[in-house]
Design an enzyme around this catalytic site. Structure first.
Site, PDB file in Angstrom:
ATOM      1  N   LYS A  58       0.831  -1.216   0.000  1.00 55.21           N
ATOM      2  CA  LYS A  58       0.000   0.000   0.000  1.00 55.21           C
ATOM      3  C   LYS A  58       0.862   1.261   0.000  1.00 55.21           C
ATOM      4  CE  LYS A  58      -2.453  -2.748  -0.401  1.00 55.21           C
ATOM      5  NZ  LYS A  58      -2.508  -4.208  -0.308  1.00 55.21           N
ATOM      6  N   GLY A 191       0.013 -14.259 -13.293  1.00 60.23           N
ATOM      7  CA  GLY A 191      -1.104 -14.304 -12.342  1.00 60.23           C
ATOM      8  C   GLY A 191      -1.737 -12.941 -12.188  1.00 60.23           C
ATOM      9  N   VAL A 194      -5.152 -10.787  -7.056  1.00 56.08           N
ATOM     10  CA  VAL A 194      -5.116  -9.563  -6.253  1.00 56.08           C
ATOM     11  C   VAL A 194      -3.704  -8.976  -6.202  1.00 56.08           C
ATOM     12  CG1 VAL A 194      -5.524  -8.645  -3.939  1.00 56.08           C
ATOM     13  CG2 VAL A 194      -7.025 -10.423  -4.848  1.00 56.08           C
ATOM     14  N   VAL A 248       1.607 -19.893 -18.535  1.00 54.86           N
ATOM     15  CA  VAL A 248       3.064 -19.837 -18.694  1.00 54.86           C
ATOM     16  C   VAL A 248       3.624 -21.257 -18.641  1.00 54.86           C
ATOM     17  CG1 VAL A 248       5.210 -19.010 -17.650  1.00 54.86           C
ATOM     18  CG2 VAL A 248       3.205 -17.499 -17.773  1.00 54.86           C
ATOM     19  N   VAL A 281       1.396 -16.253  -8.293  1.00 57.15           N
ATOM     20  CA  VAL A 281       0.421 -17.300  -8.607  1.00 57.15           C
ATOM     21  C   VAL A 281      -0.232 -17.865  -7.351  1.00 57.15           C
ATOM     22  CG1 VAL A 281       1.474 -17.921 -10.809  1.00 57.15           C
ATOM     23  CG2 VAL A 281       2.258 -19.014  -8.705  1.00 57.15           C
ATOM     24  N   GLY A 282      -0.149 -17.133  -6.280  1.00 60.33           N
ATOM     25  CA  GLY A 282      -0.825 -17.560  -5.057  1.00 60.33           C
ATOM     26  C   GLY A 282       0.156 -17.822  -3.925  1.00 60.33           C
ATOM     27  N   ARG A 283      -0.391 -18.171  -2.779  1.00 60.68           N
ATOM     28  CA  ARG A 283       0.421 -18.421  -1.586  1.00 60.68           C
ATOM     29  C   ARG A 283       0.043 -19.783  -1.005  1.00 60.68           C
ATOM     30  NH1 ARG A 283       3.122 -14.175   0.249  1.00 60.68           N
ATOM     31  NH2 ARG A 283       3.047 -14.839   2.437  1.00 60.68           N
ATOM     32  N   ASP A 323      -3.488 -17.475   7.712  1.00 56.07           N
ATOM     33  CA  ASP A 323      -3.241 -18.059   6.388  1.00 56.07           C
ATOM     34  C   ASP A 323      -2.925 -19.547   6.449  1.00 56.07           C
ATOM     35  OD1 ASP A 323      -3.553 -15.562   5.313  1.00 56.07           O
ATOM     36  OD2 ASP A 323      -1.601 -15.487   4.321  1.00 56.07           O
ATOM     37  N   HIS A 455     -23.873  14.618   2.127  1.00 54.08           N
ATOM     38  CA  HIS A 455     -23.671  15.029   0.732  1.00 54.08           C
ATOM     39  C   HIS A 455     -22.632  16.137   0.687  1.00 54.08           C
ATOM     40  CE1 HIS A 455     -24.509  16.047  -3.430  1.00 54.08           C
ATOM     41  NE2 HIS A 455     -24.525  17.331  -3.061  1.00 54.08           N
TER      42      HIS A 455
HETATM   43  P1  FAD Z   1       1.893 -14.117   8.241  1.00 59.05           P
HETATM   44  O1  FAD Z   1       1.606 -12.666   8.125  1.00 59.05           O
HETATM   45  O2  FAD Z   1       2.452 -14.826   7.088  1.00 59.05           O
HETATM   46  O3  FAD Z   1       2.783 -14.290   9.528  1.00 59.05           O
HETATM   47  C1  FAD Z   1       3.311 -15.523   9.927  1.00 59.05           C
HETATM   48  C2  FAD Z   1       4.513 -15.270  10.812  1.00 59.05           C
HETATM   49  O4  FAD Z   1       4.909 -16.485  11.401  1.00 59.05           O
HETATM   50  C3  FAD Z   1       5.728 -14.743  10.047  1.00 59.05           C
HETATM   51  O5  FAD Z   1       6.224 -13.620  10.704  1.00 59.05           O
HETATM   52  C4  FAD Z   1       6.711 -15.914  10.100  1.00 59.05           C
HETATM   53  O6  FAD Z   1       8.071 -15.488  10.149  1.00 59.05           O
HETATM   54  C5  FAD Z   1       6.315 -16.582  11.404  1.00 59.05           C
HETATM   55  N1  FAD Z   1       6.646 -18.009  11.475  1.00 59.05           N
HETATM   56  C6  FAD Z   1       6.325 -18.978  10.571  1.00 59.05           C
HETATM   57  N2  FAD Z   1       6.737 -20.181  11.012  1.00 59.05           N
HETATM   58  C7  FAD Z   1       7.333 -19.965  12.210  1.00 59.05           C
HETATM   59  C8  FAD Z   1       7.944 -20.813  13.174  1.00 59.05           C
HETATM   60  N3  FAD Z   1       7.989 -22.145  12.997  1.00 59.05           N
HETATM   61  N4  FAD Z   1       8.471 -20.248  14.275  1.00 59.05           N
HETATM   62  C9  FAD Z   1       8.405 -18.902  14.473  1.00 59.05           C
HETATM   63  N5  FAD Z   1       7.818 -18.058  13.621  1.00 59.05           N
HETATM   64  C10 FAD Z   1       7.285 -18.582  12.511  1.00 59.05           C
HETATM   65  N6  FAD Z   1      -4.145  -9.162   3.066  1.00 59.05           N
HETATM   66  C11 FAD Z   1      -5.096  -8.248   3.309  1.00 59.05           C
HETATM   67  O7  FAD Z   1      -6.010  -8.523   4.098  1.00 59.05           O
HETATM   68  N7  FAD Z   1      -5.062  -7.014   2.722  1.00 59.05           N
HETATM   69  C12 FAD Z   1      -4.092  -6.664   1.857  1.00 59.05           C
HETATM   70  O8  FAD Z   1      -4.084  -5.544   1.338  1.00 59.05           O
HETATM   71  C13 FAD Z   1      -3.069  -7.595   1.578  1.00 59.05           C
HETATM   72  N8  FAD Z   1      -2.066  -7.292   0.733  1.00 59.05           N
HETATM   73  C14 FAD Z   1      -1.065  -8.197   0.514  1.00 59.05           C
HETATM   74  C15 FAD Z   1      -0.034  -7.847  -0.342  1.00 59.05           C
HETATM   75  C16 FAD Z   1       0.998  -8.737  -0.574  1.00 59.05           C
HETATM   76  C17 FAD Z   1       2.125  -8.346  -1.500  1.00 59.05           C
HETATM   77  C18 FAD Z   1       1.007 -10.005   0.084  1.00 59.05           C
HETATM   78  C19 FAD Z   1       2.148 -10.972  -0.117  1.00 59.05           C
HETATM   79  C20 FAD Z   1      -0.019 -10.351   0.936  1.00 59.05           C
HETATM   80  C21 FAD Z   1      -1.074  -9.460   1.159  1.00 59.05           C
HETATM   81  N9  FAD Z   1      -2.140  -9.775   1.999  1.00 59.05           N
HETATM   82  C22 FAD Z   1      -3.128  -8.866   2.219  1.00 59.05           C
HETATM   83  C23 FAD Z   1      -2.230 -11.080   2.678  1.00 59.05           C
HETATM   84  C24 FAD Z   1      -1.776 -10.946   4.138  1.00 59.05           C
HETATM   85  O9  FAD Z   1      -0.469 -10.452   4.176  1.00 59.05           O
HETATM   86  C25 FAD Z   1      -1.887 -12.289   4.836  1.00 59.05           C
HETATM   87  O10 FAD Z   1      -3.213 -12.763   4.723  1.00 59.05           O
HETATM   88  C26 FAD Z   1      -1.538 -12.157   6.305  1.00 59.05           C
HETATM   89  O11 FAD Z   1      -0.249 -11.649   6.504  1.00 59.05           O
HETATM   90  C27 FAD Z   1      -1.665 -13.520   7.006  1.00 59.05           C
HETATM   91  O12 FAD Z   1      -1.405 -13.351   8.352  1.00 59.05           O
HETATM   92  P2  FAD Z   1      -0.845 -14.526   9.265  1.00 59.05           P
HETATM   93  O13 FAD Z   1      -0.635 -13.913  10.602  1.00 59.05           O
HETATM   94  O14 FAD Z   1      -1.713 -15.703   9.134  1.00 59.05           O
HETATM   95  O15 FAD Z   1       0.545 -14.946   8.623  1.00 59.05           O
HETATM   96  P1  AMP Z   2      -4.315 -15.198  -6.445  1.00 54.00           P
HETATM   97  O1  AMP Z   2      -4.857 -16.569  -6.121  1.00 54.00           O
HETATM   98  O2  AMP Z   2      -5.295 -14.066  -6.288  1.00 54.00           O
HETATM   99  O3  AMP Z   2      -3.017 -14.925  -5.750  1.00 54.00           O
HETATM  100  O4  AMP Z   2      -3.957 -15.245  -8.010  1.00 54.00           O
HETATM  101  C1  AMP Z   2      -3.026 -16.126  -8.587  1.00 54.00           C
HETATM  102  C2  AMP Z   2      -3.379 -16.257 -10.070  1.00 54.00           C
HETATM  103  O5  AMP Z   2      -2.298 -16.888 -10.767  1.00 54.00           O
HETATM  104  C3  AMP Z   2      -4.599 -17.138 -10.310  1.00 54.00           C
HETATM  105  O6  AMP Z   2      -5.584 -16.366 -10.976  1.00 54.00           O
HETATM  106  C4  AMP Z   2      -4.081 -18.283 -11.198  1.00 54.00           C
HETATM  107  O7  AMP Z   2      -5.009 -18.655 -12.186  1.00 54.00           O
HETATM  108  C5  AMP Z   2      -2.832 -17.671 -11.837  1.00 54.00           C
HETATM  109  N1  AMP Z   2      -1.839 -18.672 -12.297  1.00 54.00           N
HETATM  110  C6  AMP Z   2      -1.389 -19.773 -11.636  1.00 54.00           C
HETATM  111  N2  AMP Z   2      -0.455 -20.461 -12.380  1.00 54.00           N
HETATM  112  C7  AMP Z   2      -0.304 -19.783 -13.552  1.00 54.00           C
HETATM  113  C8  AMP Z   2       0.514 -19.970 -14.767  1.00 54.00           C
HETATM  114  N3  AMP Z   2       1.381 -20.990 -14.914  1.00 54.00           N
HETATM  115  N4  AMP Z   2       0.383 -19.058 -15.774  1.00 54.00           N
HETATM  116  C9  AMP Z   2      -0.456 -18.011 -15.640  1.00 54.00           C
HETATM  117  N5  AMP Z   2      -1.240 -17.790 -14.545  1.00 54.00           N
HETATM  118  C10 AMP Z   2      -1.181 -18.642 -13.510  1.00 54.00           C
END
Ligand code: FAD
Ligand code: AMP
Length: 483
Positions: A58, A191, A194, A248, A281-283, A323, A455
């Site tokens: 952001k 991908g 978002v 891809v 392509v996702g997490r 997550d 408004h």
């Molecule tokens: P994480 O934030 O992944 O935190 C997990 C923590 O656990 C990490 O610090 C890691 O180091 C620690 N950890 C892992 N394993 C161990 C272990 N064995 N011992 C000790 N520590 C450990 N979400 C939104 O809602 N809004 C957004 O705008 C948004 N933008 C995003 C933009 C990007 C580029 C990305 C990559 C993600 C975005 N997300 C957004 C998703 C959001 O970041 C995640 O959903 C969120 O961080 C998940 O929170 P969490 O606490 O489950 O895990």
């Molecule tokens: P998100 O789940 O919002 O993080 O988006 C990931 C996107 O990556 C999804 O829309 C998938 O369809 C796309 N994706 C995954 N693998 C591939 C690939 N090999 N080539 C192009 N797009 C992909």
């Protein structure tokens, strides 16, 4: 054996740190284990969200929007800027300052709430024991009545486009895309989800030619498709080249560029060369080294920690949130689960409503949704009414040159209860929250329509969309019929 805690949280992202703070607020002796360190070797709290996710993305979206606005939008206001330039390293430094401030804020909150911060890699052993290994390889075992796993997620790496820092950081994941030190001329994004759209937007606004290759045939398949179509139109007009149905199949780093091969929507092989390639392509859930073989905690078939509706794992007293468990990978979803789990540990009967979780894409304009889409309702055979309203008929939006987009509200045909709201437009993230609150209170479209809105505000589009559900919108352009 070292100290015993009421609650040990593993992971200090938005799920874990919120769980820890809430548990401490409830009088529970709480520790939070985090493995992330900075260059000085100190613990970094805040997880993906604060460090390489929501907040830094952001920060860059804001910087790049300001630049783009100054470049293309100021002159119509009579503001002359002269020659503009962007100093990317300065922009990245600002982002890093914000990240450090926010992460330090969590450390401060831990102190003020008396949460013990433990640096190291946490591993759950049998019997609710947590082994923490520090950077020097030394380990300590802590005992707890309750353990909360909040280890989050990491980017998915695909073999056809491996992220390899040894290749001069030409192919990067979302974390690498927050670190570019100059604007890539040609930027590929795999991908168009978002994260891909947000990061693609950042660099496109600064001058990159951005091509998004998306394997699926539909754009933002999880979103309401009317809003998705409108969004695609707007983003394409801004210069993002979004190619659907493009899978891809390979990539080759050649010196300072990367050649990407993909099958296009006609099944034909294509090649395109980029200066940088972002793989979005996702997490996937992160559980590496987390569970001892006899911990008793089970994963589901997709690798998430298996939990019930209240985030309890298969071991009594061990919980998992954020997550690393099922549900949308969103910071606020994890945080709310953190609160629920802490309160349940304290003996309360907290619950979470998974049906009302807002979802936002921070492009410009923003895209936001809550509740069900028209496609989901159709598939479920639910009868509904739809009201839409365009921002171009909202005075505040026109005055702010933000007239792209619309609000779409969907209400139950029998009860008029709001079932979903989908927005592409200015401040959509904040507008959708108004509807989320209404939905939590069982609001009907009529309730929103009868509410007095200030408004001129962007929010008036929400009121008009609600009125439109029954054909009563006042400022509706091109009205066909009036009830
Ligand atoms: P994480 O934030 O992944 O935190 C997990 C923590 O656990 C990490 O610090 C890691 O180091 C620690 N950890 C892992 N394993 C161990 C272990 N064995 N011992 C000790 N520590 C450990 N979400 C939104 O809602 N809004 C957004 O705008 C948004 N933008 C995003 C933009 C990007 C580029 C990305 C990559 C993600 C975005 N997300 C957004 C998703 C959001 O970041 C995640 O959903 C969120 O961080 C998940 O929170 P969490 O606490 O489950 O895990
Ligand atoms: P998100 O789940 O919002 O993080 O988006 C990931 C996107 O990556 C999804 O829309 C998938 O369809 C796309 N994706 C995954 N693998 C591939 C690939 N090999 N080539 C192009 N797009 C992909």
């Amino acid at each position: 054996m070292s100290e015993k805690y009421d609650v040990i949280v593993i992971g200090s992202g938005p799920a874990g740190y919120v769980a820890a703070i809430r548990a401490a607020q409830l009088g529970l002796k709480t520790a939070c284990v985090e493995k992330w360190t900075n260059d000085a070797g100190s613990v970094v709290n805040g997880g993906t969200c604060l460090n390489v996710g929501c907040i830094p993305s952001k920060a860059l979206l804001d910087s790049s929007h300001r630049y783009h606005d100054a470049h293309d939008g100021f002159d119509q206001h009579g503001i002359n800027t002269g020659d503009l330039s962007i100093n990317v390293p300065e922009m990245i430094k600002r982002k890093e300052k914000i990240v450090a401030q926010m992460s330090g804020g969590i450390t401060g909150l831990f102190k003020s709430n008396k949460v013990t911060s433990i640096l190291g890699y946490g591993k759950l052993l049998a019997g609710k024991k947590v082994e923490v290994t520090d950077n020097d390889g030394g380990s300590t075992v802590y005992e707890a009545d309750n353990v909360v796993i909040a280890t989050g997620s990491v980017p998915v790496n695909i073999p056809v486009a491996p992220v390899n820092p040894a290749d001069n950081n030409i192919v990067v994941d979302s974390t690498g895309a927050l670190e570019f030190q100059e604007v890539p001329k040609r930027l590929g994004v795999i991908g168009a989800g978002v994260i891909g759209l947000e990061l693609g937007s950042v660099w496109s606004r600064l001058g990159s030619e951005v091509v998004c290759l998306e394997a699926m045939d539909s754009f933002l398949a999880m979103m309401d498709q009317q809003i998705a179509k409108e969004t695609k139109k707007i983003l394409t007009k801004q210069g993002l080249d979004i190619r659907l149905g493009c899978r891809v199949t390979g990539s080759e780093v050649k010196g300072e560029e990367v050649e990407v091969s993909y099958l296009d929507s006609n099944g034909e092989e294509q090649k395109q060369t980029f200066d940088k390639l972002i793989v979005c392509v996702g997490r996937r859930p992160f559980t590496e080294g987390l569970l001892a073989e006899d911990s008793g905690v089970k994963l589901d078939e997709r690798g998430f920690i298996f939990v019930d509706d209240n985030c309890a794992t298969t071991v009594s007293g061990v919980w998992a949130i954020g997550d690393v468990v099922r549900g949308p990978m969103l910071a606020h979803k994890g945080s709310e689960e953190g609160v629920v789990v802490a309160e349940r540990i304290a003996g309360q009967k907290a619950m979470m409503n998974y049906n009302i979780i807002p979802n936002v894409i921070y492009t410009h304009p923003e895209v936001a949704s809550v509740g069900q889409t028209e496609e989901q309702l159709k598939a479920d055979g639910v009868e509904y009414n739809v009201g839409t309203f365009p921002f171009l008929a909202i005075g505040r939006a026109v005055a702010a040159d933000s007239q792209d987009g619309m609000v779409k509200m969907i209400a139950d045909a029998k009860t008029d209860r709001i079932l979903g709201c989908h927005i592409v437009g200015p401040s959509a993230s904040d507008l959708v929250q108004q509807v989320a609150i209404g939905m939590e209170f069982g609001s009907t479209a009529e309730d929103i329509g009868m509410t007095v809105f200030g408004h001129p505000t962007f929010s008036e589009a929400v009121k008009e969309a609600a009125l439109s559900v029954h054909g009563h919108a006042i400022h509706m352009p091109n009205r066909k019929k009036r009830k």
